[in-house]
Design a protein around this motif. Sequence first.
Motif, PDB file in Angstrom:
ATOM      1  N   SER A  10       6.194  -1.004  -4.644  1.00 31.40           N
ATOM      2  CA  SER A  10       4.822  -0.592  -4.370  1.00 31.40           C
ATOM      3  C   SER A  10       3.835  -1.508  -5.054  1.00 31.40           C
ATOM      4  O   SER A  10       4.023  -1.898  -6.187  1.00 31.40           O
ATOM      5  CB  SER A  10       4.605   0.843  -4.842  1.00 31.40           C
ATOM      6  OG  SER A  10       3.258   1.218  -4.706  1.00 31.40           O
ATOM      7  N   ASN A  11       2.766  -1.842  -4.332  1.00 30.90           N
ATOM      8  CA  ASN A  11       1.707  -2.669  -4.919  1.00 30.90           C
ATOM      9  C   ASN A  11       0.653  -1.824  -5.611  1.00 30.90           C
ATOM     10  O   ASN A  11      -0.219  -2.343  -6.278  1.00 30.90           O
ATOM     11  CB  ASN A  11       1.011  -3.487  -3.827  1.00 30.90           C
ATOM     12  CG  ASN A  11       1.831  -4.681  -3.420  1.00 30.90           C
ATOM     13  OD1 ASN A  11       2.634  -5.165  -4.191  1.00 30.90           O
ATOM     14  ND2 ASN A  11       1.630  -5.144  -2.209  1.00 30.90           N
ATOM     15  N   SER A  12       0.641  -0.527  -5.387  1.00 28.91           N
ATOM     16  CA  SER A  12      -0.435   0.311  -5.889  1.00 28.91           C
ATOM     17  C   SER A  12       0.133   1.522  -6.611  1.00 28.91           C
ATOM     18  O   SER A  12       1.164   2.061  -6.222  1.00 28.91           O
ATOM     19  CB  SER A  12      -1.315   0.798  -4.729  1.00 28.91           C
ATOM     20  OG  SER A  12      -1.749  -0.298  -3.969  1.00 28.91           O
ATOM     21  N   TYR A  52       0.786   4.483   3.058  1.00 31.98           N
ATOM     22  CA  TYR A  52       0.223   5.796   2.757  1.00 31.98           C
ATOM     23  C   TYR A  52      -0.729   6.320   3.826  1.00 31.98           C
ATOM     24  O   TYR A  52      -1.160   7.454   3.767  1.00 31.98           O
ATOM     25  CB  TYR A  52      -0.485   5.764   1.395  1.00 31.98           C
ATOM     26  CG  TYR A  52      -1.763   4.974   1.346  1.00 31.98           C
ATOM     27  CD1 TYR A  52      -3.004   5.620   1.316  1.00 31.98           C
ATOM     28  CD2 TYR A  52      -1.753   3.590   1.320  1.00 31.98           C
ATOM     29  CE1 TYR A  52      -4.186   4.904   1.258  1.00 31.98           C
ATOM     30  CE2 TYR A  52      -2.927   2.865   1.252  1.00 31.98           C
ATOM     31  CZ  TYR A  52      -4.137   3.519   1.226  1.00 31.98           C
ATOM     32  OH  TYR A  52      -5.302   2.817   1.164  1.00 31.98           O
ATOM     33  N   GLU A 107      -0.606   7.799  -5.611  1.00 29.19           N
ATOM     34  CA  GLU A 107      -0.336   8.202  -4.231  1.00 29.19           C
ATOM     35  C   GLU A 107      -0.523   7.047  -3.245  1.00 29.19           C
ATOM     36  O   GLU A 107      -0.013   7.075  -2.153  1.00 29.19           O
ATOM     37  CB  GLU A 107      -1.267   9.360  -3.847  1.00 29.19           C
ATOM     38  CG  GLU A 107      -1.044  10.642  -4.651  1.00 29.19           C
ATOM     39  CD  GLU A 107       0.352  11.206  -4.433  1.00 29.19           C
ATOM     40  OE1 GLU A 107       0.846  11.140  -3.297  1.00 29.19           O
ATOM     41  OE2 GLU A 107       0.937  11.703  -5.395  1.00 29.19           O
ATOM     42  N   LYS A 108      -1.308   6.042  -3.636  1.00 28.42           N
ATOM     43  CA  LYS A 108      -1.596   4.945  -2.707  1.00 28.42           C
ATOM     44  C   LYS A 108      -0.461   3.935  -2.737  1.00 28.42           C
ATOM     45  O   LYS A 108      -0.466   2.991  -3.488  1.00 28.42           O
ATOM     46  CB  LYS A 108      -2.906   4.271  -3.088  1.00 28.42           C
ATOM     47  CG  LYS A 108      -3.324   3.189  -2.092  1.00 28.42           C
ATOM     48  CD  LYS A 108      -4.638   2.566  -2.514  1.00 28.42           C
ATOM     49  CE  LYS A 108      -5.011   1.418  -1.566  1.00 28.42           C
ATOM     50  NZ  LYS A 108      -6.263   0.764  -1.955  1.00 28.42           N
ATOM     51  N   TYR A 109       0.568   4.146  -1.906  1.00 24.22           N
ATOM     52  CA  TYR A 109       1.700   3.210  -1.897  1.00 24.22           C
ATOM     53  C   TYR A 109       1.648   2.331  -0.653  1.00 24.22           C
ATOM     54  O   TYR A 109       1.157   2.722   0.392  1.00 24.22           O
ATOM     55  CB  TYR A 109       3.022   3.970  -1.969  1.00 24.22           C
ATOM     56  CG  TYR A 109       3.280   4.908  -0.788  1.00 24.22           C
ATOM     57  CD1 TYR A 109       2.956   6.251  -0.875  1.00 24.22           C
ATOM     58  CD2 TYR A 109       3.829   4.432   0.402  1.00 24.22           C
ATOM     59  CE1 TYR A 109       3.174   7.096   0.194  1.00 24.22           C
ATOM     60  CE2 TYR A 109       4.053   5.267   1.481  1.00 24.22           C
ATOM     61  CZ  TYR A 109       3.724   6.608   1.366  1.00 24.22           C
ATOM     62  OH  TYR A 109       3.935   7.435   2.411  1.00 24.22           O
ATOM     63  N   GLU A 110       2.137   1.100  -0.823  1.00 26.16           N
ATOM     64  CA  GLU A 110       2.287   0.149   0.272  1.00 26.16           C
ATOM     65  C   GLU A 110       3.645  -0.510   0.163  1.00 26.16           C
ATOM     66  O   GLU A 110       4.119  -0.778  -0.940  1.00 26.16           O
ATOM     67  CB  GLU A 110       1.180  -0.910   0.224  1.00 26.16           C
ATOM     68  CG  GLU A 110      -0.203  -0.359   0.491  1.00 26.16           C
ATOM     69  CD  GLU A 110      -1.282  -1.441   0.431  1.00 26.16           C
ATOM     70  OE1 GLU A 110      -2.373  -1.190   0.949  1.00 26.16           O
ATOM     71  OE2 GLU A 110      -1.023  -2.523  -0.127  1.00 26.16           O
ATOM     72  N   SER A 123      11.534   1.846  -5.131  1.00 25.40           N
ATOM     73  CA  SER A 123      10.262   1.685  -4.428  1.00 25.40           C
ATOM     74  C   SER A 123       9.626   0.362  -4.798  1.00 25.40           C
ATOM     75  O   SER A 123       9.536   0.032  -5.973  1.00 25.40           O
ATOM     76  CB  SER A 123       9.323   2.836  -4.784  1.00 25.40           C
ATOM     77  OG  SER A 123       8.043   2.615  -4.269  1.00 25.40           O
ATOM     78  N   LYS A 157       6.565   0.722   0.747  1.00 23.52           N
ATOM     79  CA  LYS A 157       7.574   1.564   0.115  1.00 23.52           C
ATOM     80  C   LYS A 157       8.863   1.453   0.919  1.00 23.52           C
ATOM     81  O   LYS A 157       8.927   1.838   2.076  1.00 23.52           O
ATOM     82  CB  LYS A 157       7.113   3.016   0.047  1.00 23.52           C
ATOM     83  CG  LYS A 157       8.060   3.920  -0.724  1.00 23.52           C
ATOM     84  CD  LYS A 157       7.480   5.311  -0.860  1.00 23.52           C
ATOM     85  CE  LYS A 157       8.429   6.205  -1.648  1.00 23.52           C
ATOM     86  NZ  LYS A 157       7.914   7.587  -1.731  1.00 23.52           N
TER      87      LYS A 157
END
Length: 895
Positions: free
Chosen positions: A271-273, A71, A276-279, A269, A281
Amino acid sequence: MKKVLVSFLVLVILSLGGFAGYKVISKRDVQTTTEPTNVEQEKEVETIKLKNDIETELNTTTDKVWEFSFYKPLATSTVTSDNVYVLDQDGNKVNAGIQLSGDQKTILVSPPSGGYKGGSYYEIHFKNQIGYTTGEKVEKPHQLNFSTDRQEAEEVKLNPRLKIIDNKNIISASSTRVEISKDINEIVKVGDILVLKTSKNPQGQAVKVTSTDSGVNKYTVAVEAPNFFELFDTLNINKTYSLTESNFKPAPGVKSQAITSLDPKTQISASNSPGEKYEYKSKTFDMDVERNGIEIEVEDLKLGKSKAKLSGDVNLYTPKVDVDIDAKLLGVKKVEFVTTAKTDAHLLVTSSSKGAEKLTTKELVQEIQSSNKGKGSFEKKLGSFSIPLPTPGLFIEGDVVLQGQIDYKGQIKYEVTFKQTTKKGVIYKNKKINKINSNTGKLESEFTGIGTAGFAVGPKMSFSLTAFKIVGAGVDTAVKAKADGKVVSGIMSKNDLKFLCGSAEAKLVGNGNLILGIDGLGKKRKKLVDWKIAEATFLKKSFEFGECEKTISVKANPFKLQMKAGESQSLKIDEEYFDVKNFEIKNRSFNTKGIKLNFNQSGVATANKNKTTLSVSAKEQPKAKSTTMNLTVTRGNLKGDKLSVPILITNYDEIQKRKEKEKKEKEAQETGNKELWGSTWTRDINTDRAGIDITQLEGNTFRFKLNATHVQDAEAARNGIVSAGDVAGTAKVEGNVATQITNDLGSECRIKMTNYNSYIQVEEIADCSLEGGIGVYYEGKYKKGNIPEENWWQEEGQDQATEDSEESATEETPIEGAQSLLTHEEAIQRVKEFVQLPADSDMTYVYDGDTATGKYLIRVFQYQEATADSTEHEAPYGFFTVDPRTGEVMDVNAD
């Protein structure tokens, strides 16, 4: 009603009772029958725990470039092959390319030169040492697994030693013995594999001959279950098989129909978060989304012997089995058996009780307490399936089962909806087994009614690869949505207002088996390797709605504190509350998380929260005699209420008197030390002159610098040939002895100074021989005061002659371009030119006085970084003299 949305995780389980293929011949002895029954296929069981949610992509291309987006921009220095790397099937690093996109928000993982190997298994690892340009680290490490595809194949050749035995030639069969008529016109030998065909099992049951007895008209043979791969000469399959309505058979009383229009997902996806805060992806598109599937309807299914019923539907979105097997007769190169199951379910559980509306609180409680309690468990087969493969007797088959438990009291309705996608299975290659286990999904659950209940409901799907009823591999996919809750609704009698309160806990659990029937695994030869997966909770969320308890008051216990400095005491907050569900006034300790605290006088006491108590500690050196701890309630219907707890330090006055006494003693000690140690001391030995400067006398420590020189004789002194050394640091005073405790130059040298009022005796307590030039030493007697140096090196009448000689020499050899003596700065520049060190050398040049003949003394120090044995410091580098008239430079320490 309040709905709770929680993420959904599902385990894939292999249940041995799920389908008949896991039993070859039953244990029951049937001595005379033409319908041989099955013996048990040998297996070895091991209980394991599997990590969940490691995404696994199947059938990827060998030139796949993976992209993982973040992000915000990543720091280039952290995206390295140490923090991002690819491992192969054997755990070895692959020379993959690791790049960061132009906007620094995407990590690209490229295949090695020549691509990945076809039909292999890989893992991409991301360490949490990856960081952003802001300095933050990524929230968690990440892992993605993938297997590469190879050319599609369906080549199957049976073992030529298989002997097909028709029903007419089977005389009898039991769990260990089979009698066969000799009309088969074949010789039966040890090691032969017989396929016994019966009217109930026309495809045949495989058994292996372990011993044989040839009679007049029949063979009597002992048998056991063969290994799956013994049945084939060649087994080369690489294909994905789908469960559709055409190969699904619903169980009696179960309705099913085709699903023909489902909206496909276009992106997955990882995503760990949230938000909007994606990691990590992953730009991986799900190209296998099906618009077809099977909808299974359940209506008023009774839950055991309880009065509860289950209704709803389960949708199967074309479950798939990915099969990749490359084997020849007992030579197994690879076995991949992985299921991808996409399902959703909407289920409704209702329990019956008399119930009532508009009850008073008391009547409502009586309703719960008097209602019958119901328990029940159930397992309902919804259907089975069988997918034939391109050879007689080879199938992918299994069952779909709905299972669950209930334990309730009162009148409760529980509604649950969940969706899930899971990949689960095993990949065997190079004698190594990888277990695949990745799950995604979500869950909604809702309680309504009057009472308490616990539920666990969910579907289970079983898959197995069988040949003549011998299992080669198997997987189950299963999930249970569990919930425990309390719900109360009615009218509050006190104010005639409608009342609703409740609490619940929702979670998702799974357990089961993975089975692989490969041969040649040491002692496991001819055994199914059966991994029982221990039940695990993958998601858990507690929630409450309304208020079932009303706080009446909170009080501090004790209401005031008296303690000594440094002492700690516990304080509880007692709560009196009204329990709506039980219609009772109760007492308990108030959870300190619902308390905010502060002190009106800082520096007196501190407090720590320990669930239901506060640990209050008085400061060792309190700044005041008393303070007040102010407590504010932050939770419940008393939110904002305040409590005050006075705190008194009982020995405060004693502490103040002691501090005043210590202050006076310290001042007296400092005054005595200054009088005793003074400031300057001199060792006035002509050839070995030295001095001590003492500064910063504070308490029982002072700073000092000791300078010592040595000259060989008067001639050396006249020529400026002087050796010098320093010792500097901090000394600690005890009585009339000061012992050095630090060395500013970072060396091991230490001295001790004993003060006899008129002089100081210096002794070395750690070797100082390396801390100066040739002949320099530090021990000896130092007289009080700064004693001027005598010109002892001069011969009688030498002063004027020396001056005339020097003036004459100056006139004869003038310095080029100079009109006067060199300045100290110019002398330092001459030394820099003399030592010829690079301009960026970390050196310090210091003017340190004149020699007896008027030459400048220049000391050079070199900066040393801190090590494990010393702090950073400046170490002596050299000692030089400069003639201010001629500019001649001499190295004092040179041979």
